[in-house]
Design a protein around this motif. Structure first.
Motif, mmCIF file in Angstrom:
data_model
loop_
_atom_site.group_PDB
_atom_site.id
_atom_site.type_symbol
_atom_site.label_atom_id
_atom_site.label_comp_id
_atom_site.label_asym_id
_atom_site.label_seq_id
_atom_site.Cartn_x
_atom_site.Cartn_y
_atom_site.Cartn_z
ATOM 1 N N LEU A 182 0.862 -1.191 0.000
ATOM 2 C CA LEU A 182 0.000 0.000 0.000
ATOM 3 C C LEU A 182 0.891 1.231 0.000
ATOM 4 N N VAL A 183 0.636 2.155 -0.908
ATOM 5 C CA VAL A 183 1.468 3.347 -1.048
ATOM 6 C C VAL A 183 0.690 4.550 -0.547
ATOM 7 N N LYS A 184 1.334 5.312 0.354
ATOM 8 C CA LYS A 184 0.691 6.487 0.951
ATOM 9 C C LYS A 184 1.221 7.774 0.337
ATOM 10 N N SER A 185 0.434 8.818 0.474
ATOM 11 C CA SER A 185 0.798 10.113 -0.093
ATOM 12 C C SER A 185 1.891 10.763 0.743
ATOM 13 N N GLU A 186 2.854 11.369 0.057
ATOM 14 C CA GLU A 186 3.935 12.060 0.748
ATOM 15 C C GLU A 186 3.540 13.477 1.144
ATOM 16 N N LYS A 187 2.481 14.008 0.525
ATOM 17 C CA LYS A 187 2.034 15.377 0.798
ATOM 18 C C LYS A 187 0.514 15.423 0.791
ATOM 19 N N SER A 188 -0.010 16.551 1.213
ATOM 20 C CA SER A 188 -1.455 16.774 1.106
ATOM 21 C C SER A 188 -1.743 17.579 -0.154
ATOM 22 N N GLY A 189 -2.951 17.433 -0.661
ATOM 23 C CA GLY A 189 -3.321 18.182 -1.859
ATOM 24 C C GLY A 189 -4.529 17.589 -2.533
ATOM 25 N N ILE A 190 -4.736 17.986 -3.777
ATOM 26 C CA ILE A 190 -5.849 17.491 -4.591
ATOM 27 C C ILE A 190 -5.266 16.555 -5.638
ATOM 28 N N SER A 228 8.618 0.373 -13.198
ATOM 29 C CA SER A 228 9.103 1.257 -12.145
ATOM 30 C C SER A 228 9.395 2.623 -12.735
ATOM 31 N N ASN A 229 9.313 3.655 -11.886
ATOM 32 C CA ASN A 229 9.513 5.057 -12.290
ATOM 33 C C ASN A 229 8.472 5.539 -13.304
ATOM 34 N N THR A 230 7.318 4.904 -13.297
ATOM 35 C CA THR A 230 6.209 5.336 -14.148
ATOM 36 C C THR A 230 5.341 6.329 -13.376
ATOM 37 N N SER A 231 4.886 7.372 -14.042
ATOM 38 C CA SER A 231 4.013 8.358 -13.384
ATOM 39 C C SER A 231 2.705 7.681 -12.966
ATOM 40 N N ILE A 232 2.356 7.843 -11.684
ATOM 41 C CA ILE A 232 1.169 7.177 -11.135
ATOM 42 C C ILE A 232 0.047 8.172 -10.855
ATOM 43 N N TYR A 233 0.389 9.302 -10.259
ATOM 44 C CA TYR A 233 -0.631 10.311 -9.979
ATOM 45 C C TYR A 233 0.043 11.671 -9.830
ATOM 46 N N LYS A 234 -0.773 12.679 -9.754
ATOM 47 C CA LYS A 234 -0.300 14.058 -9.624
ATOM 48 C C LYS A 234 -1.040 14.723 -8.475
ATOM 49 N N LEU A 235 -0.318 15.542 -7.709
ATOM 50 C CA LEU A 235 -0.925 16.304 -6.621
ATOM 51 C C LEU A 235 -0.876 17.794 -6.931
#
Length: 472
Positions: A182-190, A228-235
């Motif tokens: 499970l991968v968690k967000s490193e920052k808060s945002g949208i 690996s190193n593929t873009s997964i999401y954007k904040l």
């Protein structure tokens, strides 16, 4: 015999008139007179006054700048997302899971979980289709690409919305696995799953050439295995955003003028009303102007509607610079007329009627003075003067206040702009108050005193008639 022949008188036949020919000739002459009269008659064109809004076309394109950060996968595997597009997340929130072997992912794919589409989801899909229909342009293929992306994004969001519960159920049955993380967000945002290559562009990097580049959005969410190193999401880490507009010189000059006027009034921040052409949203935003070489730009600063346009990079914006609402009339119907100005205090009601007028002094040959009450049509009045037609009185005439016996010699004139109103069947001057004007039409204030009202009829071309001329 010869003498008898000389006495013979030649018989003359009586003249017979053909009544048909006479009637035909009469009709021909009558029709000829009517035709000549019609061709020589001055034809007047009327125009119906209606209440409308008029505006110059001030649409332009802008590039959206946001604080964005793209996050990549540290491992290869199958990705399952737990957060929907456009949702706000806090730091350490679970965004997605990665399954290196694909065991958990295959169980998810084979699980048959029926989910009913909510009314909100159904409404969202309908609105996207409706928005596409209203903005579709055969010459702009990017609209089709955007629609395809939006629909994919919505459907993927529906599929992933209950995936967390399914994953927890599978893990409880099979146990945890080192290959599953499970991968968690490193920052808060949208969160956003749209990638277009402009995530790191800054204001000083925007040029006219920026708007000429090929643009295409990439959908990050996928059912396929990712490397690996593929873009997964954007904040998007800040809800304040901006739009850099690429302007024509004329648009730039109008904005600079608006900026100058607001600053002269003491404003520290200047504002302009805009409309997003994509969905007709209207709002008021702060702006500033600048140039770069021979190019003209404006920066719009916003702190609302970020989520609404979070997956858009280029937006068409309409600037409300020259617009007004009121009575729309053609410029050709406007004329100027000179009137005499009479102080208000010299107006009174005369005789047995309630008509307003003035008392004029008349002089006989022996020097006697008599007084005549003259009813007067008022065409306009300000705080001090009343504007009257020059056919009633003339410059140099003396008038009198019947109450105070104060005398006044008419000595001032003023010019009014107006049109010929023809509601009564003849031309009557009516004053107008302009709000806005372009080359063909202008907007005038409605229901002004002694002015125009909605659905009045006026002369289209004021130069084709005279005042009081009967409309045929």
């Amino acid at each position: 015999m010869s003498s008898r022949n000389k006495k013979v008188v030649k018989y003359r036949k009586p003249v017979h008139f053909n009544i048909g020919v006479i009637v035909y000739l009469f009709l021909f002459i009558y029709l000829l007179i009517i035709a000549i009269s019609f061709l020589s008659h001055k034809r007047l064109t009327l125009y119906e006054v209606v209440e409308k809004k008029i505006a110059d076309d001030n649409s332009c394109y802008g590039i959206v700048l946001r604080e964005e950060e793209v996050f990549t996968s540290k491992k290869a595997g199958y990705i399952s997302y737990y957060v929907g597009d456009g949702e706000r997340i806090s730091k350490n929130s679970t965004v997605y899971s990665i399954d290196e072997t694909g065991d958990i992912y295959s169980k998810l794919a084979s699980s048959e979980v029926e989910r009913e589409i909510s009314s909100d989801d159904n409404s969202k899909i309908r609105n996207q289709i409706k928005s596409f229909q209203s903005s579709f342009d055969e010459s702009n293929y990017s609209v089709v690409r955007d629609f395809k992306y939006d629909m994919e994004n919505t459907i993927l969001g529906l599929n992933y919305s209950n995936i967390s519960e399914q994953v927890n159920g599978i893990l409880n049955k099979t146990g945890s696995s080192a290959a599953f993380q499970l991968v968690k967000s490193e920052k808060s945002g949208i969160i956003s799953y749209s990638l277009d290559g402009f995530e790191n562009i800054k204001e000083d990097q925007v040029t006219s050439e920026t708007f000429e580049q090929d643009y295409e959005r990439q959908q990050l969410r996928t059912y396929d295995v990712t490397d690996s190193n593929t873009s997964i999401y954007k904040l998007i880490t800040d809800e304040s955003w901006s739009i850099i507009l690429n302007l024509s010189q004329e648009q730039y000059n109008k904005l600079v003028e608006k900026e100058t006027v607001q600053k002269q009034d003491g404003a520290s921040v200047t504002y302009v009303n805009i409309r997003f052409m994509k969905d007709n949203l209207k709002t008021k935003v702060a702006f500033s102007t600048y140039t770069k070489g021979d190019a003209f730009f404006a920066k719009l600063i916003l702190n609302k509607y970020l989520i609404r346009y979070m997956n858009d990079r280029f937006l068409e914006i309409e600037l409300s610079l020259n617009s007004a609402e009121g009575l729309k009339i053609p410029v050709s119907s406007i004329l100027e007329k000179e009137f005499l100005k009479i102080p208000k205090e010299y107006f009174s009601e005369g005789g047995d009627s309630n008509e307003k007028g003035i008392v004029k002094e008349l002089y006989s040959e022996n020097g006697d003075v008599t007084f005549q009450f003259l009813p007067v049509d008022i065409f306009y009045e300000d705080e001090k003067y009343v504007f009257v037609d020059k056919s009633v009185v003339k410059m140099g005439d003396w008038i009198r206040n019947p109450e105070t016996q104060k005398r006044y010699q008419i000595s001032e004139a003023g010019t009014l702009e107006g049109v010929f109103n023809v509601n009564k069947g003849y031309c009557v001057f009516r004053r107008i108050e302009k709000i806005y004007e372009n080359e063909e039409y202008c907007i005038v204030a409605p229901d002004t005193p002694y002015g125009l009202s909605n659905y009045d009829h006026i002369l289209l071309d004021a130069a084709t008639a005279q005042e009081n001329e009967i409309i045929k």
